[in-house]
Design an enzyme around this catalytic site. Structure first.
Site, PDB file in Angstrom:
ATOM      1  N   HIS A  98       0.854  -1.069  -0.202  1.00  0.00           N
ATOM      2  CA  HIS A  98       0.509  -0.073   0.046  1.00  0.00           C
ATOM      3  C   HIS A  98       0.610   1.119  -0.102  1.00  0.00           C
ATOM      4  CE1 HIS A  98      -2.796   2.555   2.722  1.00  0.00           C
ATOM      5  NE2 HIS A  98      -3.544   2.957   0.971  1.00  0.00           N
ATOM      6  N   HIS A 113      -0.946  11.477  -2.024  1.00  0.00           N
ATOM      7  CA  HIS A 113      -1.940  11.369  -1.292  1.00  0.00           C
ATOM      8  C   HIS A 113      -2.866  12.041  -0.997  1.00  0.00           C
ATOM      9  CE1 HIS A 113      -4.823   9.950   1.763  1.00  0.00           C
ATOM     10  NE2 HIS A 113      -5.063   8.445   1.229  1.00  0.00           N
TER      11      HIS A 113
HETATM   12  O1  G3P Z   1      -6.358   1.922  -3.069  1.00  0.00           O
HETATM   13  C1  G3P Z   1      -6.645   1.014  -2.442  1.00  0.00           C
HETATM   14  C2  G3P Z   1      -6.129   2.358  -1.551  1.00  0.00           C
HETATM   15  O2  G3P Z   1      -5.324   2.862  -1.136  1.00  0.00           O
HETATM   16  C3  G3P Z   1      -7.579   3.585  -0.625  1.00  0.00           C
HETATM   17  O3  G3P Z   1      -6.853   4.671   0.483  1.00  0.00           O
HETATM   18  O4  G3P Z   1      -6.845   5.956   1.346  1.00  0.00           O
HETATM   19  O5  G3P Z   1      -4.950   4.925   1.636  1.00  0.00           O
HETATM   20  O6  G3P Z   1      -5.950   6.091  -1.032  1.00  0.00           O
HETATM   21  P1  G3P Z   1      -6.085   5.557   0.394  1.00  0.00           P
HETATM   22 MG    MG Z   2      -4.242   4.916  -2.160  1.00  0.00          MG
END
Ligand code: G3P
Ligand code: MG
Length: 239
Positions: free
Chosen positions: A9, A51
């Protein structure tokens, strides 16, 4: 759509600064098959890995990403907030990240993360860059408008729709955007909704899963892949 089981992630998960090239290198060293990262447009229209809409949480900069050009963004330190060992790690462009993924053999889930009001242009630009990449990738977004714009630009690229929980009208939402997969928060996942989505032929991937036992429970339910901040919990053979 073939997923790696374990997807790092925000590049390297919790082990490296998020959305950086250092994260991609670490993910590859750990044996990850795939990575996820977020991409947003700088003021000059260049997509960068980021992000938040603002810079303060993850970088030495301040203000809005959309107000600064990519050259200025590249000068900020995107590593020290995570750990001083990553000092001077830059904010990468999407192009740099995709080139490194291809070189490292990393499958990439490029999440289109538009600043408010920039959904269509971000979908278009990210898809254009992704279409020029040589590695395997998947586009995703919480934004239907971004997903539709991405399809207009590069219909051949696989796309997934992101949700915080599988909504009651999931079928209509997937059909109207023409995506091939659904990504949901693990916490919002119901067994019945998961089964219905899978029965309709859509693979499901879940974020953010930071325990092995939770991942095993989700795989047993039929989830295809998990996004994790802790890819170090798995061996390369398991990923
Ligand atoms: O793509 C999965 C996840 O990354 C979505 O949430 O806020 O971490 O971008 P976020
Ligand atoms: Mg994400």
């Amino acid at each position: 759509m073939i997923y790696p089981r374990i997807i790092a992630h925000r590049c390297g998960g919790a082990l490296a600064p998020e959305n950086t090239l250092a994260g991609l290198r670490l993910a590859a060293r750990l044996g990850c098959g795939g990575v996820e990262f977020d991409t947003m447009l700088a003021a000059d229209g260049v997509p960068v890995l980021m992000h938040d809409e603002t810079l303060e949480r993850t970088t030495s900069g301040c203000g809005r990403v959309a107000d600064l050009d990519s050259i200025s963004l590249a000068r900020f330190d995107a590593g020290s907030r995570h750990h001083p060992a990553f000092a001077a790690e830059p904010v990468p462009t999407l192009e740099e990240a995709l080139r490194l993924c291809a070189a490292l053999g990393l499958w990439a889930n490029v999440e289109i993360k538009p600043a408010a009001g920039q959904e269509v242009v971000t979908g278009q630009v990210v898809a254009r860059h992704a279409a020029a990449a040589t590695g395997k990738l998947l586009l995703s977004s919480f934004s239907s408008r971004a997903l539709l714009a991405a399809a207009d630009e590069a219909v051949q690229l696989p796309r997934a729709m992101l949700f915080e929980a599988i909504p009651a009208d999931w079928r209509e939402r997937l059909m109207e955007t023409g995506v091939c997969a659904l990504h949901s928060a693990a916490s919002g996942l119901s067994v019945d909704a998961l089964q219905a989505v899978r029965d309709a032929g859509f693979p499901v991937a879940c974020y953010t899963v930071n325990r092995r036992d939770e991942a095993e429970r989700l795989f047993a339910m039929g989830v295809s892949a998990v996004f994790t901040d802790r890819p170090d919990l798995w061996t390369p053979a398991e990923m």
